[in-house]
Design a protein around this motif. Structure first.
Motif, PDB file in Angstrom:
ATOM      1  N   LEU B  78       0.832  -1.206   0.000  1.00 37.15           N
ATOM      2  CA  LEU B  78       0.000   0.000   0.000  1.00 37.15           C
ATOM      3  C   LEU B  78       0.866   1.256   0.000  1.00 37.15           C
ATOM      4  O   LEU B  78       0.480   2.290  -0.541  1.00 37.15           O
ATOM      5  CB  LEU B  78      -0.945  -0.011   1.200  1.00 37.15           C
ATOM      6  N   ASP B  96       8.782   7.585   0.147  1.00 35.87           N
ATOM      7  CA  ASP B  96       9.470   8.842   0.456  1.00 35.87           C
ATOM      8  C   ASP B  96      10.589   8.673   1.486  1.00 35.87           C
ATOM      9  O   ASP B  96      11.633   9.278   1.384  1.00 35.87           O
ATOM     10  CB  ASP B  96       8.455   9.899   0.921  1.00 35.87           C
ATOM     11  N   ASN B 181      11.808   2.172   7.514  1.00 37.50           N
ATOM     12  CA  ASN B 181      11.471   3.449   8.138  1.00 37.50           C
ATOM     13  C   ASN B 181      11.501   3.365   9.664  1.00 37.50           C
ATOM     14  O   ASN B 181      10.898   4.189  10.349  1.00 37.50           O
ATOM     15  CB  ASN B 181      10.120   3.989   7.682  1.00 37.50           C
ATOM     16  N   PHE B 183      11.543   3.315  13.544  1.00 39.69           N
ATOM     17  CA  PHE B 183      10.581   3.462  14.622  1.00 39.69           C
ATOM     18  C   PHE B 183       9.269   4.091  14.161  1.00 39.69           C
ATOM     19  O   PHE B 183       8.225   3.847  14.737  1.00 39.69           O
ATOM     20  CB  PHE B 183      11.217   4.307  15.721  1.00 39.69           C
ATOM     21  N   ASN B 184       9.330   4.925  13.133  1.00 43.73           N
ATOM     22  CA  ASN B 184       8.111   5.591  12.676  1.00 43.73           C
ATOM     23  C   ASN B 184       7.163   4.656  11.944  1.00 43.73           C
ATOM     24  O   ASN B 184       5.986   4.942  11.802  1.00 43.73           O
ATOM     25  CB  ASN B 184       8.452   6.753  11.749  1.00 43.73           C
ATOM     26  N   THR B 187       3.798   4.742   7.067  1.00 43.63           N
ATOM     27  CA  THR B 187       2.581   5.559   7.089  1.00 43.63           C
ATOM     28  C   THR B 187       2.364   6.131   5.696  1.00 43.63           C
ATOM     29  O   THR B 187       3.153   5.880   4.794  1.00 43.63           O
ATOM     30  CB  THR B 187       2.713   6.720   8.093  1.00 43.63           C
ATOM     31  N   ASP B 188       1.322   6.939   5.578  1.00 46.64           N
ATOM     32  CA  ASP B 188       0.966   7.512   4.281  1.00 46.64           C
ATOM     33  C   ASP B 188       0.733   6.387   3.273  1.00 46.64           C
ATOM     34  O   ASP B 188       1.416   6.287   2.261  1.00 46.64           O
ATOM     35  CB  ASP B 188       2.085   8.474   3.813  1.00 46.64           C
ATOM     36  N   LEU B 189      -0.206   5.530   3.584  1.00 45.37           N
ATOM     37  CA  LEU B 189      -0.496   4.395   2.719  1.00 45.37           C
ATOM     38  C   LEU B 189      -1.694   4.703   1.822  1.00 45.37           C
ATOM     39  O   LEU B 189      -2.540   5.527   2.167  1.00 45.37           O
ATOM     40  CB  LEU B 189      -0.818   3.161   3.563  1.00 45.37           C
ATOM     41  N   ALA B 190      -1.735   4.011   0.679  1.00 49.75           N
ATOM     42  CA  ALA B 190      -2.923   4.105  -0.167  1.00 49.75           C
ATOM     43  C   ALA B 190      -4.021   3.229   0.449  1.00 49.75           C
ATOM     44  O   ALA B 190      -3.752   2.385   1.297  1.00 49.75           O
ATOM     45  CB  ALA B 190      -2.595   3.617  -1.564  1.00 49.75           C
ATOM     46  N   ALA B 276      -6.478   1.076   9.965  1.00 49.19           N
ATOM     47  CA  ALA B 276      -5.752   2.099  10.717  1.00 49.19           C
ATOM     48  C   ALA B 276      -4.804   2.903   9.842  1.00 49.19           C
ATOM     49  O   ALA B 276      -4.273   3.926  10.263  1.00 49.19           O
ATOM     50  CB  ALA B 276      -4.979   1.469  11.869  1.00 49.19           C
ATOM     51  N   GLU B 277      -4.538   2.443   8.635  1.00 41.51           N
ATOM     52  CA  GLU B 277      -3.723   3.163   7.667  1.00 41.51           C
ATOM     53  C   GLU B 277      -2.266   3.342   8.083  1.00 41.51           C
ATOM     54  O   GLU B 277      -1.628   4.299   7.689  1.00 41.51           O
ATOM     55  CB  GLU B 277      -4.332   4.537   7.350  1.00 41.51           C
ATOM     56  N   PHE B 278      -1.737   2.469   8.915  1.00 43.32           N
ATOM     57  CA  PHE B 278      -0.289   2.493   9.140  1.00 43.32           C
ATOM     58  C   PHE B 278       0.169   1.173   9.746  1.00 43.32           C
ATOM     59  O   PHE B 278      -0.627   0.399  10.264  1.00 43.32           O
ATOM     60  CB  PHE B 278       0.121   3.666  10.045  1.00 43.32           C
ATOM     61  N   SER B 280       3.451  -0.242  12.283  1.00 45.22           N
ATOM     62  CA  SER B 280       4.466   0.333  13.153  1.00 45.22           C
ATOM     63  C   SER B 280       5.173  -0.770  13.933  1.00 45.22           C
ATOM     64  O   SER B 280       4.574  -1.817  14.224  1.00 45.22           O
ATOM     65  CB  SER B 280       3.778   1.317  14.117  1.00 45.22           C
TER      66      SER B 280
END
Lengths: 297, 385, 417
Positions: B78, B96, B181, B183-184, B187-190, B276-278, B280
């Motif tokens: 995604l 990114d 990426n 610890f972050n 994110t910013d998933l389609a 949840a779109e991420f 982690s």
């Protein structure tokens, strides 16, 4: 090289300090006490509060913390653990709940924040304990300048380990504890008051956690969540060492500490942690019962 | 309580649960639907844990590993499909975060922007990500299971090994920052898109996607444990030596169910990413893995449905208390207290309580027949320890 | 699977339609005689130590605005949610505030991990986050107003000052294993080389780790003459303590930090940090009447006469006022209107004048360097005489004349050069 080995020794002694109490409660009682880290935290807070209200240094705080956490441990045993003997994994879950409760109690200053009362020394903030002048800076050992406080931790750990060994192997109560480690039913049949001995064992193990907390307070931050990562490290040591074996716990702590210290110095700390976890997994797969273990439990 | 009556009650319980989650949208706004979708995912984790702990006697304190693996696999696909990844001005999409982790002057291409970034290349096809979301956890579980069950490792040692494994993997995921990426997390998933339809997490369709999969998993798992293999598994849980003497290949059964449980957890991880779109590394935190086990314990570890409901219930309670102004700071203490009380007074969780209660009611109705069901339940429970 | 901008916009519109029509989207917030806003920090868990103070500062600002008559004649009503130091929880609570409570703005988040976890909710639901923490940059969201420092505001004067004024040239860079420290290290290395220094190591430790024995030993034997620390969180405390306990003096080998604030100093005991340096736009020690009054009010507000103030906290405070000015200028409290009007807003904050730049929605502020004293306070030893323009992409060659992040969004073509 001496400095690297010293760091490993220091790491090992810290692990042992935390694992010692766990080793006893787990070995003797079959209780996985997830709240052990929180007892360490309470020990650290005892040092903070003793500093604020009694002006006491960490030497005085040590016996105070031992008493405070032993009492708390005794309470946990009486209210929760006692009802769960023989249900190993349930003790893990219940004490996890206890751990959350203790953490929140400290964070909310025992609930007094709801009434707008603040207790300096408790609460969600970071606390600190000042270390006596004699323990800060370095001392020369074998011509090498080493961290005085770490040397002190090693010393305290040795004293506590010897004391625990002495209690276990040279006193009547220790004999009873060892009998329970080998076979609780048989011990009970021989007239040992298993309940009373268990309560005392749990209180003693908790007390050791308190002393460990005082030692931690001297070089780590004191805050309500500080105990959680410690209990994991402690358990790895106990299980790798072999359940119920004091010698095994000492050996495992030394081994993992040195591995961590050497790898951290040669490569980096992150890799060193990874190697420690990998070692634990490998040892448990090859020797599932740990380095030193009794048959029986 | 007779066998058939017990069976009928169980079917009734499953039917009620399924009916409730299907008609829930009629009573909840879109925010609560999204939230319940998350909790249904947690419910799926409850099923996975009940399967490995309740039915196999394997306490996995590293279930987060499988959940996280599933989540990362789909999230990678995604991530590559998100507008920012597509807008890096190269032929292949590039996440990114790889740009800021790359050495200066590295080519902006998935093949070689950082070491190991080529591993991402097959994930451009979302089907691959979805496949790996189940395949990787199953493969991991199969490997771990084969090694530890051949060694006849059991009980707390399995717990410690799985715990050490999840912490090890978590450490590596954070350290491999250039391709994960760190610890972050991702994110910013389609949004997941199937046949041109986008599963926006706040759509009714997404809720039903999750609910549908949960129902399928629940029924599938329930049927699986009732098969001959499932019965052998329970025999192993109750006395592995006896099962071994009877000629069963104990490690094979244990590994199989361990892998099934991991597959369910991986699937849950993927669905979580959709709502949840991420993704982690905190999915692989020790706390999360233990918390899942507690959900299952509260719901009833020996019951797939119970563990599932336990997870949903605790999370709903948690959300409600933590959003009550008075308890913003104290809610964790309340949750801790609930854990302690349930373990002390409802050792078989809510499911056990429900069984006992229904047995008592039926016993009262039948008079004289007593409540053998609860006695059976207790012996079974003791054997599971 | 293809995904282009148009289908993205279309689906966002679809989503908005699924929720409610935009007109009544903020109905709950607008209809009453109060404006509800979200306040989302960790009230529990490991990070609550610092985030609680950010939350308090936000509530204090809201309180002050309300006593002065509110905004547009309405009172501000904060809805406080607990992120519980966990990105999963942050994500869930953010969607609660945005979709359920329909607040027009959320003030919140401390770590990058939590910001990244809530960002998709803000962007896809077109809401607005005011983010008060210093962070690593490399972000150009039109749904976030950034009021903390970015790397160029912490490092552009710090590194040259270390090399030229302190006369230290060999850097040991140490940080937590995390995006912020790694990105800061990247910017530092560029600046170190530009100014004729060298870096001899770049090492990381697990986030939250507190065992510094091996690392400090490495620092000791590395031959560096200054340590640049990007260590985050409570690891900072254990680091400084170990540093002193291994017998290193801050005078010979000073720690120059980008994260160590008044909070960590108070937590470790001031004697361990005395002599070391930190770069931030705000210090409690800023000697202006405005700041003295701010510290005083804060201590009164939290009912703790010894409470410390720090950079992210000061930003948490002043960003509410920037928000208020934007709402007043817009005449309504919707995310779109606030974003459209927040650019160019200035405020006389405790740190001095701060301005939100319209181009990238980051905040111009004045970098300062302080040396820590034995009483736990910093003494400001160096400061810019004017606010510095924020450059979130400075590590990639962004300059004030060549902005990567513009009002139109991120110009990725520049990033690839």
């Amino acid at each position: 090289m001496v400095d690297i080995l010293f760091i490993g020794l220091s790491l090992g002694s810290i692990l042992l300090l935390i694992a010692l109490g766990l080793s006893i409660t787990y070995g003797a009682m079959g209780v996985i006490n997830m709240a052990h880290g929180e007892l360490v935290m309470i020990g650290a807070y005892t040092a903070v509060l003793a500093g604020i209200y009694l002006g006491a240094n960490i030497f005085v705080a040590m016996p105070l913390a031992f008493v405070a956490t032993a009492l708390l441990g005794w309470l946990i045993e009486a209210v929760v653990v006692r009802r769960l003997y023989g249900r190993l994994l349930d003790t893990l879950l219940a004490t996890w709940g206890v751990a959350i409760l203790i953490q929140q109690a400290v964070r909310l200053e025992l609930g007094l924040t709801f009434f707008g009362i603040q207790i300096p020394g408790l609460g969600p903030g970071l606390q600190n304990v000042s270390v006596p002048e004699i323990l800060s800076g370095t001392v020369a050992i074998f011509g090498e300048e080493v961290n005085a406080y770490r040397t002190f931790i090693i010393f305290v750990t040795i004293v506590l380990t010897v004391l625990t060994w002495w209690i276990l192997y040279r006193t009547p109560i220790g004999t009873q504890v060892r009998a329970i480690i080998r076979n609780p039913q048989m011990a009970a049949a021989c007239g040992i008051d298993v309940k009373r001995v268990n309560a005392m064992t749990f209180a003693y193990g908790s007390g050791l956690a308190g002393v460990a907390g005082v030692m931690m307070s001297g070089f780590k931050t004191v805050f309500p969540d500080m105990g959680t990562p410690m209990v994991v490290d402690g358990f790895l040591v106990v299980v790798v060492g072999g359940v119920g074996s004091l010698l095994g716990t000492v050996a495992a702590a030394g081994l993992l500490g040195e591995i961590n210290g050497v790898f951290a110095s040669v490569t980096n700390d992150i890799l060193a942690r990874a190697v420690v976890f990998a070692t634990v997994i490998l040892i448990l797969i090859l020797k599932p019962a740990g380095l030193f273990s009794f048959k029986g439990r | 309580m007779s066998e058939t009556l017990q069976r009928r009650l169980e079917i009734l319980a499953y039917a009620t649960f399924i009916a409730v989650i299907l008609i829930l949208p009629a009573f909840a706004d879109i925010f609560w639907l999204n939230r319940f979708a998350k909790y249904l995912v947690y419910g799926m984790l409850g099923i996975a844990i009940a399967m490995s702990w309740g039915y196999s006697g394997i306490l996995n304190l590293g279930q987060g590993l499988f959940f996280g693996a599933g989540a990362y696999m789909l999230a990678m696909s995604l991530k590559l499909a998100s507008p920012t990844s597509l807008a890096q001005g190269s032929d292949t999409p590039v996440p990114d975060f790889m740009l800021w982790n790359a050495e200066p002057g590295a080519p902006t291409d998935l093949c070689c922007i950082t070491g190991g970034s080529w591993l991402w290349m097959p994930f451009q096809w979302v089907g691959f990500g979805a496949f790996m979301g189940i395949a990787l956890p199953v493969l991991l579980a199969f490997t771990i299971g084969t090694v530890i069950f051949r060694q006849r490792i059991s009980g707390v040692f399995v717990a410690i090994i799985t715990l050490a494994t999840v912490l090890l993997v978590r450490l590596l995921v954070i350290d491999l920052q250039p391709i994960t990426n760190g610890f972050n997390g991702l994110t910013d998933l389609a949004w997941l898109t199937i046949g041109g339809f986008e599963f926006d997490p706040y759509l009714l369709a997404t809720y039903y996607l999750i609910a549908g999969i949960l129902i399928a998993v629940l029924i599938g798992a329930r049927l699986l444990v009732a098969t001959r293999a499932g019965l052998v598994l329970q025999a192993i849980r109750d006395d592995s030596n006896r099962a071994r003497y009877l000629g069963f290949d104990v490690p094979k059964y244990q590994t199989f169910f361990f892998a099934v449980s991991a597959g369910i957890a991986g699937l849950a991880g993927m669905l979580y990413v959709i709502v949840a779109e991420f993704a982690s590394p905190t999915f692989m935190d020790l706390t999360f893995s233990i918390t899942m086990v507690v959900w299952a314990a509260v719901g009833g570890r020996n019951s797939l449905l119970g563990a599932c409901i336990g997870a949903i219930l605790i999370n709903t309670i948690e959300a409600s208390i933590s959003e009550t102004e008075m308890f913003v700071e104290a809610w964790k203490a309340i949750i801790g207290l609930i854990f302690v009380l349930v373990v002390l007074f409802l050792p078989r969780g809510l499911a056990g309580f429900a069984q006992d209660a229904s047995a008592w009611v039926v016993g009262r109705l039948n008079r004289g027949e007593g409540s053998p069901a609860s006695a059976v339940g207790q012996t079974r429970n003791q054997a599971a320890e | 699977m293809s995904f282009n901008r148009r289908s993205f916009l279309k689906s966002s519109a679809l989503a908005a339609g699924a929720l409610a029509t935009p007109g009544i989207f903020h109905r709950a917030a607008m209809a009453a005689d109060e404006i509800e806003v979200g306040v989302l920090f960790s009230q529990t868990g490991g990070l609550s130590i610092i985030e609680k103070s950010l939350s308090d500062a936000t509530l204090m600002a809201i309180d002050e605005i309300n006593s002065a008559g509110g905004v547009l004649g309405k009172q501000i009503k904060p809805l406080v949610e607990d992120g519980a130091s966990d990105p999963k929880t942050f994500n869930e609570k953010a969607s609660k505030l945005i979709i359920r409570d329909r607040v027009p703005t959320v003030f919140g988040c401390y770590t990058s991990a939590s910001r990244k976890a809530v960002l998709p909710v803000f962007e896809k639901r077109r809401n607005l986050l005011f983010y008060p923490t210093y962070y690593e940059g490399f972000e150009c969201s039109k749904n976030v107003v950034y009021t903390g420092a970015v790397p160029n505001q912490q490092l552009s004067n710090f590194i040259p000052w270390i090399i030229n004024t302190l006369g230290k040239k060999k850097f040991f860079i140490v940080g937590s294993n995390y995006i912020y420290p790694r990105e800061m290290a990247k910017v530092s290395k560029i600046l170190i080389e530009q100014n004729g220094g060298e870096w001899i190591a770049d090492e990381y430790l697990e986030l939250g780790h507190s065992e510094w024995g091996a690392m400090v030993n490495k620092i000791k034997s590395s031959g560096c003459d200054v340590v640049l620390s990007n260590v985050v969180g409570d690891s900072v405390v254990a680091f400084y303590r170990e540093y002193k306990n291994q017998g290193i003096s801050q005078a010979d080998l000073p720690i120059c930090a980008t994260v160590t604030s008044e909070v960590e100093i108070a937590a470790m005991g001031a004697e361990y940090a005395a002599g070391s340096y930190t770069s931030f736009p705000y210090f409690q020690a800023i000697d202006t009447p405005a700041n003295h009054a701010f510290v005083e009010r804060y201590r009164k507000f939290v009912n703790d006469p010894k409470a410390v103030t720090h950079h992210a906290m000061a930003s948490s405070y002043f960003q509410v006022f920037l928000w208020k000015q934007a709402v007043e200028k817009a005449g309504e409290a919707t995310p779109e209107a606030i974003v459209a009007n927040v650019g160019g807003q200035s405020f006389d904050a405790p740190d001095g004048k701060v301005t939100v730049e319209a181009a990238n929605l980051h905040t111009a502020m004045t970098p300062r360097i302080a040396q820590w004293k034995a009483d736990g306070q910093g003494e400001i030893v160096e400061a810019y005489d004017h606010p510095v323009f924020p450059l979130p992409y400075v590590a990639y060659g962004e300059t004030q004349d060549n902005l990567f992040c513009t009002a139109q969004g991120l110009d990725t073509s520049k990033l690839n050069q």
